[in-house]
Design an enzyme around this catalytic site. Structure first.
Site, PDB file in Angstrom:
ATOM      1  N   CYS A 141     -11.180 -18.178 -44.781  1.00 58.21           N
ATOM      2  CA  CYS A 141     -11.124 -19.119 -45.901  1.00 58.21           C
ATOM      3  C   CYS A 141      -9.695 -19.621 -46.029  1.00 58.21           C
ATOM      4  O   CYS A 141      -8.844 -19.284 -45.200  1.00 58.21           O
ATOM      5  CB  CYS A 141     -11.640 -18.484 -47.181  1.00 58.21           C
ATOM      6  SG  CYS A 141     -10.479 -17.339 -47.921  1.00 58.21           S
ATOM      7  N   ARG A 148      -9.358 -13.096 -43.112  1.00 56.87           N
ATOM      8  CA  ARG A 148     -10.179 -12.182 -43.902  1.00 56.87           C
ATOM      9  C   ARG A 148     -11.346 -11.545 -43.133  1.00 56.87           C
ATOM     10  O   ARG A 148     -12.515 -11.747 -43.481  1.00 56.87           O
ATOM     11  CB  ARG A 148     -10.674 -12.887 -45.177  1.00 56.87           C
ATOM     12  CG  ARG A 148      -9.535 -13.445 -45.999  1.00 56.87           C
ATOM     13  CD  ARG A 148      -9.983 -14.018 -47.307  1.00 56.87           C
ATOM     14  NE  ARG A 148     -10.324 -13.001 -48.281  1.00 56.87           N
ATOM     15  CZ  ARG A 148     -10.771 -13.263 -49.495  1.00 56.87           C
ATOM     16  NH1 ARG A 148     -10.938 -14.514 -49.883  1.00 56.87           N
ATOM     17  NH2 ARG A 148     -11.062 -12.293 -50.335  1.00 56.87           N
ATOM     18  N   ASP A 168      -2.778 -12.072 -56.188  1.00 55.63           N
ATOM     19  CA  ASP A 168      -3.503 -13.079 -56.980  1.00 55.63           C
ATOM     20  C   ASP A 168      -2.627 -13.717 -58.063  1.00 55.63           C
ATOM     21  O   ASP A 168      -3.044 -14.682 -58.706  1.00 55.63           O
ATOM     22  CB  ASP A 168      -4.750 -12.457 -57.632  1.00 55.63           C
ATOM     23  CG  ASP A 168      -5.795 -12.082 -56.597  1.00 55.63           C
ATOM     24  OD1 ASP A 168      -5.689 -12.541 -55.452  1.00 55.63           O
ATOM     25  OD2 ASP A 168      -6.724 -11.324 -56.946  1.00 55.63           O
ATOM     26  N   LYS A 203     -13.549 -11.098 -63.359  1.00 58.70           N
ATOM     27  CA  LYS A 203     -14.418 -11.566 -62.261  1.00 58.70           C
ATOM     28  C   LYS A 203     -14.511 -10.519 -61.162  1.00 58.70           C
ATOM     29  O   LYS A 203     -15.603 -10.169 -60.713  1.00 58.70           O
ATOM     30  CB  LYS A 203     -13.858 -12.875 -61.686  1.00 58.70           C
ATOM     31  CG  LYS A 203     -14.432 -13.267 -60.344  1.00 58.70           C
ATOM     32  CD  LYS A 203     -13.832 -14.538 -59.808  1.00 58.70           C
ATOM     33  CE  LYS A 203     -12.542 -14.379 -59.061  1.00 58.70           C
ATOM     34  NZ  LYS A 203     -12.664 -13.957 -57.650  1.00 58.70           N
ATOM     35  N   ASN A 204     -13.351 -10.018 -60.728  1.00 59.24           N
ATOM     36  CA  ASN A 204     -13.341  -9.139 -59.553  1.00 59.24           C
ATOM     37  C   ASN A 204     -13.843  -7.728 -59.853  1.00 59.24           C
ATOM     38  O   ASN A 204     -14.104  -6.955 -58.925  1.00 59.24           O
ATOM     39  CB  ASN A 204     -11.943  -9.110 -58.925  1.00 59.24           C
ATOM     40  CG  ASN A 204     -11.628 -10.429 -58.231  1.00 59.24           C
ATOM     41  OD1 ASN A 204     -12.527 -11.248 -58.030  1.00 59.24           O
ATOM     42  ND2 ASN A 204     -10.377 -10.649 -57.886  1.00 59.24           N
ATOM     43  N   ARG A 264     -14.040 -21.248 -60.294  1.00 60.88           N
ATOM     44  CA  ARG A 264     -14.558 -19.984 -59.728  1.00 60.88           C
ATOM     45  C   ARG A 264     -13.944 -18.777 -60.431  1.00 60.88           C
ATOM     46  O   ARG A 264     -14.498 -17.687 -60.374  1.00 60.88           O
ATOM     47  CB  ARG A 264     -14.243 -19.907 -58.228  1.00 60.88           C
ATOM     48  CG  ARG A 264     -15.030 -20.890 -57.406  1.00 60.88           C
ATOM     49  CD  ARG A 264     -14.772 -20.685 -55.939  1.00 60.88           C
ATOM     50  NE  ARG A 264     -15.041 -19.300 -55.555  1.00 60.88           N
ATOM     51  CZ  ARG A 264     -14.628 -18.741 -54.431  1.00 60.88           C
ATOM     52  NH1 ARG A 264     -13.907 -19.440 -53.582  1.00 60.88           N
ATOM     53  NH2 ARG A 264     -14.929 -17.494 -54.148  1.00 60.88           N
TER      54      ARG A 264
HETATM   55  C1  EPZ Z   1     -10.137  -8.732 -53.230  1.00 61.56           C
HETATM   56  O1  EPZ Z   1     -10.480  -9.392 -52.019  1.00 61.56           O
HETATM   57  C2  EPZ Z   1     -10.208  -9.781 -54.314  1.00 61.56           C
HETATM   58  N1  EPZ Z   1     -11.567 -10.323 -54.372  1.00 61.56           N
HETATM   59  C3  EPZ Z   1      -9.202 -10.876 -54.019  1.00 61.56           C
HETATM   60  O2  EPZ Z   1      -9.255 -11.778 -55.090  1.00 61.56           O
HETATM   61  C4  EPZ Z   1      -7.800 -10.269 -53.933  1.00 61.56           C
HETATM   62  O3  EPZ Z   1      -6.873 -11.272 -53.575  1.00 61.56           O
HETATM   63  C5  EPZ Z   1      -7.781  -9.167 -52.879  1.00 61.56           C
HETATM   64  O4  EPZ Z   1      -8.819  -8.180 -53.180  1.00 61.56           O
HETATM   65  C6  EPZ Z   1      -6.456  -8.437 -52.781  1.00 61.56           C
HETATM   66  O5  EPZ Z   1      -6.102  -7.904 -54.012  1.00 61.56           O
HETATM   67  C7  EPZ Z   1     -12.484  -9.679 -55.064  1.00 61.56           C
HETATM   68  O6  EPZ Z   1     -12.247  -8.632 -55.655  1.00 61.56           O
HETATM   69  C8  EPZ Z   1     -13.832 -10.284 -55.114  1.00 61.56           C
HETATM   70  P1  EPZ Z   1      -8.987  -6.951 -49.285  1.00 61.56           P
HETATM   71  P2  EPZ Z   1     -10.855  -8.547 -50.723  1.00 61.56           P
HETATM   72  O7  EPZ Z   1     -10.172  -6.476 -48.539  1.00 61.56           O
HETATM   73  O8  EPZ Z   1     -11.614  -7.356 -51.115  1.00 61.56           O
HETATM   74  C9  EPZ Z   1      -7.431  -7.621 -44.799  1.00 61.56           C
HETATM   75  C10 EPZ Z   1      -9.067 -13.931 -56.100  1.00 61.56           C
HETATM   76  O9  EPZ Z   1      -8.285 -14.904 -56.106  1.00 61.56           O
HETATM   77  N2  EPZ Z   1      -8.711  -6.992 -44.405  1.00 61.56           N
HETATM   78  O10 EPZ Z   1      -8.175  -5.969 -50.036  1.00 61.56           O
HETATM   79  O11 EPZ Z   1     -11.446  -9.488 -49.747  1.00 61.56           O
HETATM   80  C11 EPZ Z   1      -7.680  -9.010 -45.384  1.00 61.56           C
HETATM   81  O12 EPZ Z   1      -7.824  -9.979 -44.389  1.00 61.56           O
HETATM   82  C12 EPZ Z   1      -9.184 -13.142 -54.840  1.00 61.56           C
HETATM   83  O13 EPZ Z   1      -9.760 -13.575 -57.054  1.00 61.56           O
HETATM   84  C13 EPZ Z   1      -8.970  -6.734 -43.077  1.00 61.56           C
HETATM   85  O14 EPZ Z   1      -8.137  -6.994 -42.200  1.00 61.56           O
HETATM   86  O15 EPZ Z   1      -9.397  -8.131 -50.257  1.00 61.56           O
HETATM   87  C14 EPZ Z   1      -6.467  -9.206 -46.266  1.00 61.56           C
HETATM   88  O16 EPZ Z   1      -5.414  -9.678 -45.475  1.00 61.56           O
HETATM   89  C15 EPZ Z   1      -9.134 -13.827 -53.560  1.00 61.56           C
HETATM   90  N3  EPZ Z   1     -10.182  -6.195 -42.730  1.00 61.56           N
HETATM   91  C16 EPZ Z   1      -6.166  -7.801 -46.763  1.00 61.56           C
HETATM   92  O17 EPZ Z   1      -6.844  -6.898 -45.856  1.00 61.56           O
HETATM   93  C17 EPZ Z   1     -11.123  -5.872 -43.670  1.00 61.56           C
HETATM   94  O18 EPZ Z   1     -12.206  -5.381 -43.285  1.00 61.56           O
HETATM   95  C18 EPZ Z   1      -6.642  -7.504 -48.182  1.00 61.56           C
HETATM   96  O19 EPZ Z   1      -8.039  -7.728 -48.267  1.00 61.56           O
HETATM   97  C19 EPZ Z   1     -10.854  -6.137 -45.035  1.00 61.56           C
HETATM   98  C20 EPZ Z   1      -9.636  -6.701 -45.373  1.00 61.56           C
END
Ligand code: EPZ
Length: 418
Positions: A116, A121, A305, A22-23, A397
């Protein structure tokens, strides 16, 4: 709304096929916005988030066809440049349309996704990084507006290795002539799959999977044919299912090399794992698993995850362990549900202490997000008696044909109308 009914407590046996990731599929599907040529993407899982991406691409003006894992994207009209709230609300990954639209039209507007159930996030890292390439960011009525007279290839250092920001910037840079260097990048395997797709479109991306990614962008990108990588989180979930419920299972069409941290932790817990090139066999320990503490970290660390289904294995361990969640600030919603099944867990902030119990017991439970939902399924398969799992739209999802795959592995599972 549907529920799952699972009657657990029996050791598993059998084999099942892992779906496309998915991701990895989500950013690659949105990368099709970078070109007007036809794109054909295979091994795309049939999931709610993919359906939402289909709706978003169609809304923006693409013509999409989707069935049997094949996703075809064509373009016959000018695109809209606005991802509205109704679509972004359903799926946060919609923000990944911003990079491609900004690069192609020097303009994009999308609804701010908001928090969420697993955390706040924010998307500040995405926005700060677009600014470094020449974009101006403004806000209007809950939307973010991106615009640029001219985008310029350059150097961007992320303050945290965000997966989404790395992907958004890679896509944007692929359509900016010159070399962009991204530093402190996320190293998740899905980033490598996206790089592979962008290279097929004509960009020159090197270093994906390491902290520094270099992108030589082009003024125009081509269509692509691509097969999405196997889903490592689905694989890990089934590995933990077999380890927690007992028995021996084989998982096909997977990539064991993307799961090193989980394999290491499971082996410490006493699980035997035989890895082959694109399959693996998981053999549960004879007695209870040994307690092993984990800390979630960006790849190649232990994946956030898989933290929820991992906790189920530890809930049955022969002693006390800790789970420390460092990626998201609110990702323990599964703990109280597991406690309803007899688990002994204390959560303090972002740390959970899990004292293993000999047996989990079936109970009515509910899901709060995709992976918390997966943990409920793992717990139900390991527990004695009947578990009814509510709010399984979260699970839908992220897990394709879950009840069929559970049956492949010998789990007594059915989907019923609530
Ligand atoms: C991706 O989310 C995945 N989603 C998530 O999968 C996964 O948990 C996550 O990466 C971490 O591995 C997809 O690939 C679609 P991040 P993403 O930006 O890109 C903070 C699932 O269950 N952050 O690496 O949103 C954020 O709040 C899921 O399939 C900021 O502060 O993750 C978090 O605490 C849910 N500012 C951390 O970084 C930003 O601009 C990691 O987020 C971006 C992120």
């Amino acid at each position: 709304m549907d529920n799952f009914i699972i009657r657990g407590g029996k050791p598993l046996s059998g084999q099942t096929v892992i779906s496309g990731s998915k991701n990895a599929a989500l950013p690659i599907l949105l990368a099709t916005l970078l070109t007007r040529e036809k794109c054909e993407i295979k091994n795309v899982p049939e999931l709610m988030d993919i359906k939402s991406t289909f709706e978003l691409l169609n809304y923006l003006g693409k013509n999409c066809f989707y069935g049997y894992g094949n996703f075809v994207v064509e373009e016959h009209t000018a695109l809209k440049l606005h991802a509205p709230y109704d679509l972004v609300r359903k799926m946060r990954a919609s923000v990944l349309a911003a990079g491609p639209l900004l690069a192609r039209y020097h303009k994009a507007r999308f609804s701010l996704p908001g928090g969420c159930s697993i955390g706040v996030r924010p998307i500040d890292i995405h926005l700060e990084s677009f600014k470094k390439l020449g974009a101006v960011v403004t806000y209007e009525k809950g939307d973010v507006l991106l615009s640029a007279k001219k985008l310029k290839a350059g150097r961007v250092k992320f303050r945290f290795p965000s997966v989404g920001a790395t992907e958004n910037l890679m896509m944007c840079a692929a359509l900016i002539e010159g070399e962009t260097v991204l530093e402190n990048c996320a190293k998740e395997p899905e980033i490598e799959d996206l790089a592979d797709a962008l290279n097929k479109m004509g960009a020159e991306v090197t270093g994906a999977g390491t902290a520094v990614i270099k992108i030589k962008g082009r003024a125009k990108l081509k269509g692509l044919k691509h097969t999405v990588m196997p889903d490592r989180i689905e694989t890990g979930t089934f590995m933990l299912l077999a380890a927690a419920a007992g028995g021996r299972v084989r998982l096909l069409n997977t990539a064991p090399k993307t799961l090193t941290a989980l394999i290491k932790a499971m082996e410490k817990a006493g699980v035997k794992i035989n890895c082959y090139k694109d399959s693996m066999e998981v053999i549960a320990p004879h007695g209870r698993p040994k307690p092993v503490s984990v800390v979630t970290r960006p790849h190649p660390g232990f994946p956030t995850d898989l933290q929820a289904p991992w906790m189920v294995l530890m809930a049955r361990a022969s002693g006390e362990s800790e789970v420390h969640e460092t990626i998201f600030e609110n990702r323990f919603m599964h703990a109280p549900e597991l406690m309803r099944m007899g688990a002994d867990i204390t959560v303090t902030g972002q740390k959970a202490v899990v004292r293993g119990v000999p047996q989990l017991l079936g109970a009515p439970v509910m899901c709060s997000d995709i992976r918390a939902g997966a943990a409920m399924v793992v717990a139900a398969a390991a527990a004695k008696g009947k578990t009814v799992i509510r709010r399984i739209y979260h699970i839908d999802r992220g897990y394709e044909h879950l009840e069929h795959k559970l049956k492949d592995l010998g789990v007594d599972a059915s989907r019923v109308k609530a």
